[in-house]
Structure formats: C-alpha cells, structure tokens
Motif scaffolding. Structure first.
Motif, PDB file in Angstrom:
ATOM      1  N   ALA A 135      -6.194   5.068 -16.820  1.00  0.00           N
ATOM      2  CA  ALA A 135      -6.004   3.870 -16.003  1.00  0.00           C
ATOM      3  C   ALA A 135      -5.331   4.233 -14.683  1.00  0.00           C
ATOM      4  N   PHE A 136      -4.357   5.143 -14.730  1.00  0.00           N
ATOM      5  CA  PHE A 136      -3.716   5.571 -13.483  1.00  0.00           C
ATOM      6  C   PHE A 136      -4.719   6.316 -12.609  1.00  0.00           C
ATOM      7  N   ALA A 137      -5.542   7.159 -13.219  1.00  0.00           N
ATOM      8  CA  ALA A 137      -6.543   7.901 -12.446  1.00  0.00           C
ATOM      9  C   ALA A 137      -7.471   6.939 -11.708  1.00  0.00           C
ATOM     10  N   ALA A 138      -7.905   5.885 -12.407  1.00  0.00           N
ATOM     11  CA  ALA A 138      -8.775   4.899 -11.766  1.00  0.00           C
ATOM     12  C   ALA A 138      -8.026   4.152 -10.668  1.00  0.00           C
ATOM     13  N   SER A 139      -6.761   3.799 -10.944  1.00  0.00           N
ATOM     14  CA  SER A 139      -5.996   3.017  -9.961  1.00  0.00           C
ATOM     15  C   SER A 139      -5.704   3.823  -8.702  1.00  0.00           C
ATOM     16  N   ILE A 140      -5.479   5.131  -8.830  1.00  0.00           N
ATOM     17  CA  ILE A 140      -5.187   5.929  -7.634  1.00  0.00           C
ATOM     18  C   ILE A 140      -6.470   6.131  -6.821  1.00  0.00           C
ATOM     19  N   ALA A 141      -7.621   6.218  -7.504  1.00  0.00           N
ATOM     20  CA  ALA A 141      -8.892   6.307  -6.772  1.00  0.00           C
ATOM     21  C   ALA A 141      -9.168   5.011  -6.014  1.00  0.00           C
ATOM     22  N   VAL A 142      -8.865   3.874  -6.650  1.00  0.00           N
ATOM     23  CA  VAL A 142      -9.051   2.572  -6.001  1.00  0.00           C
ATOM     24  C   VAL A 142      -8.131   2.424  -4.801  1.00  0.00           C
ATOM     25  N   SER A 143      -6.849   2.727  -4.995  1.00  0.00           N
ATOM     26  CA  SER A 143      -5.876   2.546  -3.908  1.00  0.00           C
ATOM     27  C   SER A 143      -6.095   3.560  -2.791  1.00  0.00           C
ATOM     28  N   ALA A 144      -6.532   4.766  -3.113  1.00  0.00           N
ATOM     29  CA  ALA A 144      -6.856   5.735  -2.061  1.00  0.00           C
ATOM     30  C   ALA A 144      -8.105   5.295  -1.302  1.00  0.00           C
ATOM     31  N   GLY A 145      -9.016   4.641  -2.016  1.00  0.00           N
ATOM     32  CA  GLY A 145     -10.233   4.166  -1.363  1.00  0.00           C
ATOM     33  C   GLY A 145      -9.974   3.154  -0.277  1.00  0.00           C
ATOM     34  N   VAL A 146      -8.903   2.347  -0.430  1.00  0.00           N
ATOM     35  CA  VAL A 146      -8.658   1.312   0.569  1.00  0.00           C
ATOM     36  C   VAL A 146      -8.083   1.877   1.867  1.00  0.00           C
ATOM     37  N   LEU A 147      -7.930   3.187   1.952  1.00  0.00           N
ATOM     38  CA  LEU A 147      -7.633   3.792   3.252  1.00  0.00           C
ATOM     39  C   LEU A 147      -8.824   3.612   4.190  1.00  0.00           C
ATOM     40  N   GLY A 148     -10.013   3.369   3.601  1.00  0.00           N
ATOM     41  CA  GLY A 148     -11.226   3.199   4.402  1.00  0.00           C
ATOM     42  C   GLY A 148     -11.123   2.158   5.500  1.00  0.00           C
ATOM     43  N   PRO A 149     -10.541   0.960   5.231  1.00  0.00           N
ATOM     44  CA  PRO A 149     -10.423  -0.033   6.294  1.00  0.00           C
ATOM     45  C   PRO A 149      -9.404   0.318   7.379  1.00  0.00           C
ATOM     46  N   LEU A 150      -8.499   1.264   7.104  1.00  0.00           N
ATOM     47  CA  LEU A 150      -7.431   1.568   8.060  1.00  0.00           C
ATOM     48  C   LEU A 150      -7.704   2.812   8.893  1.00  0.00           C
ATOM     49  N   ILE A 151      -8.157   3.884   8.241  1.00  0.00           N
ATOM     50  CA  ILE A 151      -8.407   5.136   8.958  1.00  0.00           C
ATOM     51  C   ILE A 151      -9.681   4.986   9.787  1.00  0.00           C
ATOM     52  N   PRO A 152      -9.621   5.210  11.111  1.00  0.00           N
ATOM     53  CA  PRO A 152     -10.838   5.042  11.924  1.00  0.00           C
ATOM     54  C   PRO A 152     -11.844   6.164  11.651  1.00  0.00           C
ATOM     55  N   PRO A 153     -13.150   5.867  11.834  1.00  0.00           N
ATOM     56  CA  PRO A 153     -13.733   4.574  12.204  1.00  0.00           C
ATOM     57  C   PRO A 153     -13.783   3.647  10.997  1.00  0.00           C
ATOM     58  N   SER A 154     -13.536   2.368  11.204  1.00  0.00           N
ATOM     59  CA  SER A 154     -13.380   1.417  10.107  1.00  0.00           C
ATOM     60  C   SER A 154     -14.322   0.238  10.274  1.00  0.00           C
ATOM     61  N   ILE A 155     -15.068  -0.079   9.232  1.00  0.00           N
ATOM     62  CA  ILE A 155     -15.972  -1.227   9.277  1.00  0.00           C
ATOM     63  C   ILE A 155     -15.188  -2.524   9.438  1.00  0.00           C
ATOM     64  N   ALA A 156     -14.025  -2.621   8.766  1.00  0.00           N
ATOM     65  CA  ALA A 156     -13.216  -3.838   8.876  1.00  0.00           C
ATOM     66  C   ALA A 156     -12.758  -4.065  10.314  1.00  0.00           C
ATOM     67  N   PHE A 157     -12.380  -2.993  11.018  1.00  0.00           N
ATOM     68  CA  PHE A 157     -11.975  -3.136  12.421  1.00  0.00           C
ATOM     69  C   PHE A 157     -13.171  -3.505  13.309  1.00  0.00           C
ATOM     70  N   VAL A 158     -14.352  -3.009  12.960  1.00  0.00           N
ATOM     71  CA  VAL A 158     -15.558  -3.399  13.701  1.00  0.00           C
ATOM     72  C   VAL A 158     -15.781  -4.902  13.572  1.00  0.00           C
ATOM     73  N   ILE A 159     -15.671  -5.409  12.335  1.00  0.00           N
ATOM     74  CA  ILE A 159     -15.879  -6.841  12.104  1.00  0.00           C
ATOM     75  C   ILE A 159     -14.829  -7.665  12.835  1.00  0.00           C
ATOM     76  N   TRP A 160     -13.554  -7.261  12.733  1.00  0.00           N
ATOM     77  CA  TRP A 160     -12.513  -8.032  13.408  1.00  0.00           C
ATOM     78  C   TRP A 160     -12.661  -7.952  14.926  1.00  0.00           C
TER      79      TRP A 160
END
Length: 426
Positions: A135-160
């Motif tokens: 469960a921790f292994a899955a949670s760290i992969a999930v939480s590391a994945g959300v670096l995607g919206p912050l580290i450029p280039p970011s799709i979320a920043f494109v949308i905003w």
C-alpha cells in the motif's frame, strides 16, 4: 437568481450528482439555460467551436502522447535505473527512486496520470519485493506522480494559462520551486517510512554501474533539456515544445533505444487521444458556460460577496484553498479550473493577488486533488497497478497529502516561493 443562474448552478450540480460525465453535464446545463432565456441554441455550437480553436490546446494531447511514447520507448525504465544507482543504498532508497524518476519524467510528460503509470508500473512490484508495504509502494507512486502538474512543462499550467489568459511560460516557472519542494518532502516521507518499518537497504552501486546507467539514460535526461531549453531560449512556444517532445520520443524510441515499433504507434496515439479527448471536450464546452456566467455576473457578485464578508486577504486565500480541497475530493480537477476559473480569477483580482502567483496556488491545489481520496485520478491508477483497494491506498497516502498541504501553505502565503525564478522567464 435568474433562470440562467439556476440552470448553471443547481441544474449543473444536479446532473453531476446523478452521475453525468462533466463533458455531458456542462452542455446540458448550458442548453437548459439557453431555453430558459429564449436564446438561440446555436450559441452552444458557436461556443464549442470558439473554445476548441485555441492553439494552446494542442499542447495537451501532444504532451500526453509524448508520455506514452517515452514509456513505450523504454525511457522511463532508463530513468528508474539511473535514479536507482544514485539512492538505492540509502534508507528508503527504492522509494526515493520513484520520487526522483517521477521528477524527471514529469518534465517529459507534464501529466500526473502518465507519470504515475510510467513509474508505478515499474517500481510498485519492485518495492513490494524489496520489503515495502504494498500500500505504501502504491501511495508513493501516486504522490510522486502528482509532480506532473507542477514540474514544467505541465498540462495543468497550460489549461490554467488558457483559462486565465496568462503567459504559459511564466506559469511553468512558477511551478518549479513548489514542485521541487514537494519532491524533497516526499523523499523525507520515504526515509521515515523505511526507517520505522526497518526496510532493508540495497547494496550501493559502483561508480562503473552508475556511469553505465547514466550513459543509458542520457537520451531520457536530454528530453527536458531540449523541451525547456527551447521554451525559455525563445526557440519555440510551449505548444510547439509539445510537438518537439513527441518527435524526440519517436526518434529515440525507434532509432536509438529501438524498443518502439511502428506497429505500436497507432495504439499509443489512440490511448493518448482517449485520455486527452475528455479534457479538451470539457474545455471546449465550458467556453459557453463561462460566457453565460460572465453575462449573469455570477463571478463578480461572488467576488464582491467575499470582499464584503471576508476582509483579510489571507483568510480569503484560506477559504479558497479549503473549498478547492473539498471540491477536488468529489469533482474533476480540470473541470474545477475551467468551470470556476472566472470566479476564482475575479476573487484573486479583488484581493490583489498576483495572477502568476495565483496560478501556482491553483495548480498546487490541482496536484493535491490528483492524489486526494476518493476520486483522485492517480489513486485509480495506483489501484490498477497494485491490485489494492481504494481504502488501503487512501490510508497509506495521508502522510504524503500532509506534505502536499505544507507546500500549498508555502505557495499560498509566501508569494516569492512561486515567483522567485520569474526573472528567468522574462
């Protein structure tokens, strides 16, 4: 409220509660508002065409395709192998590999789901085998994945950037410090978890092994340099950078790594189209939604109400963050940005918040929403990769969520935290 306002608020909320997808609920709410106001229904078609003819929108499917191509071409595996030689011997080293690899991969794909899938698919089984709680292994992969919206280039920043009509390049820069700080916080979580649970450390990599891994990963490491260097060097726009990223991934995958095949390309393109199609559809139909909201002055009225009832800027920002966090738990983050964008911008303007700083606040909220129970996109990817229930991953991910909230606090109340690198974007 007027009939239009009722249709756009209560009507839309009712459709969502009944389970309608956002891309369908939005046009239905708009159609009801048009009928109630006796406005020509062709307005909706015109709004969709107008909303879909923005050049910046092309960056979304292209960055998603780049992530698919990088994964299929073996570049994500190269990143994991290189990161492993750097930190695997430390306490929590293999979990740290997920964070470091995700940090670099985020600068390739710009997408949280793509980063979670690419890194989690490799490291969740490896971490479980090495003695980490699954469960921790899955949670760290999930939480590391959300670096995607912050580290450029970011799709979320494109949308905003499209919604707020702000420089996408400057928004990219605003995400660097929050993104790297979040990565550092996740590394601490990895260390504490491994030490508390006495996870055995792996042997240290030799200098030769590290050099070999670096040599193999050089093409993967080169992609962010090409993309970001081109953007900030003035060679191409963020949208053109997305196309360059795809071309780079295809050439490296076909002719350098030789793990990508021409036969696989149609499937990869279809998968990227399926993922990005819903996002682009929401943005397109939301144009009409935004026009009607502006016509009814709902955003302006709400901003005035907040200004009249909340006098302090810090309290207004706290209220927005709490509201965003609660909404993100039950609503699609992209839909929140697009639908509530005009209202959020009106509030930020009313309280004198710098628009680039405000963009960093919004996208940091989006990043948290991608991992927050119960409907964060990345949680479901983690479930699919680990075979665990939502409840188990949700219980394991709360330490990482707390780290994200600390980063959100810093981003919200210390403007320089997001703006310190801005001169580099000018």
């Amino acid at each position: 409220m007027t009939p239009i306002a009722w249709c756009l608020t209560a009507g839309f909320a009712g459709l969502v509660l009944f389970g309608f997808p956002f891309a369908i609920a939005i046009p239905l709410a708009i159609t009801a508002a048009l009928i109630a106001a006796d406005i020509e229904p062709a307005f909706l078609a015109q709004a969709v065409i107008s909303g879909s003819q923005q050049f910046s929108l092309l960056a979304i499917p292209l960055f998603m395709l780049a992530g698919e191509l990088m994964t299929a071409g073996g570049l994500s595996q190269r990143l994991v192998d290189f990161a492993s030689t750097l930190v695997r011997h430390r306490t929590g080293g293999l979990a740290m590999v997920a964070v470091l690899a995700a940090t670099v991969f985020s600068a390739i794909s710009g997408s949280a789901p793509a980063t979670t899938a690419a890194i989690g698919g490799i490291l969740i089984p490896a971490m479980a085998k090495a003695g980490y709680d699954r469960a921790f292994a899955a949670s760290i992969a999930v939480s590391a994945g959300v670096l995607g919206p912050l580290i450029p280039p970011s799709i979320a920043f494109v949308i905003w950037g499209i919604v707020a009509e702000q420089s996408i390049g400057r928004l990219f820069v605003a995400g660097i410090v929050p993104g790297l700080t979040l990565a550092a916080g996740l590394l601490v979580v990895c260390y504490v978890h491994a030490r508390r649970n006495q996870v055995p450390r792996l042997p240290r990599a030799s200098i030769r092994e590290t050099w070999t891994a670096f040599h193999r990963a050089k093409w993967a490491l080169g992609s962010p340099l090409v993309v970001l260097g081109g953007i900030y060097g003035g060679i191409f726009t963020p949208t053109e950078a997305a196309a360059v990223s795809c071309l780079y991934a295809v050439l490296v995958g076909l002719f350098v790594e030789r793990l990508l095949t021409l036969r696989a390309l149609p499937g990869l393109i279809a998968r990227a189209m399926k993922t990005s199609g819903m996002v682009c559809a929401i943005i397109a139909v939301s144009t009409g939604f935004g026009i009607l909201i502006a016509q009814e002055q709902l955003a302006t009225r709400f901003a005035h109400w907040m200004a009249a009832n909340i006098q302090e800027k810090w309290l207004a920002l706290a209220a927005l963050n709490i509201a965003f966090f609660l909404l993100a738990a039950v609503m699609d983050e992209i839909a929140i940005m697009v639908i509530l964008g005009p209202m959020l911008i009106a509030i930020a303007t009313r309280f004198g918040v710098d628009p680039i700083h405000f963009g960093a606040i919004i996208v940091t909220n989006v990043a948290i929403g991608m991992a927050a129970p119960p409907i964060g996109y990345c949680l479901f990817i983690g479930m699919a990769l680990s075979g665990l229930s939502l409840a188990r991953i949700s219980r394991a991910i709360w330490p990482q969520i707390l780290v994200m909230l600390v980063v959100l606090f810093l981003t919200t109340y210390i403007p320089e935290f997001a703006l310190i690198l801005q001169p580099a974007a000018r």
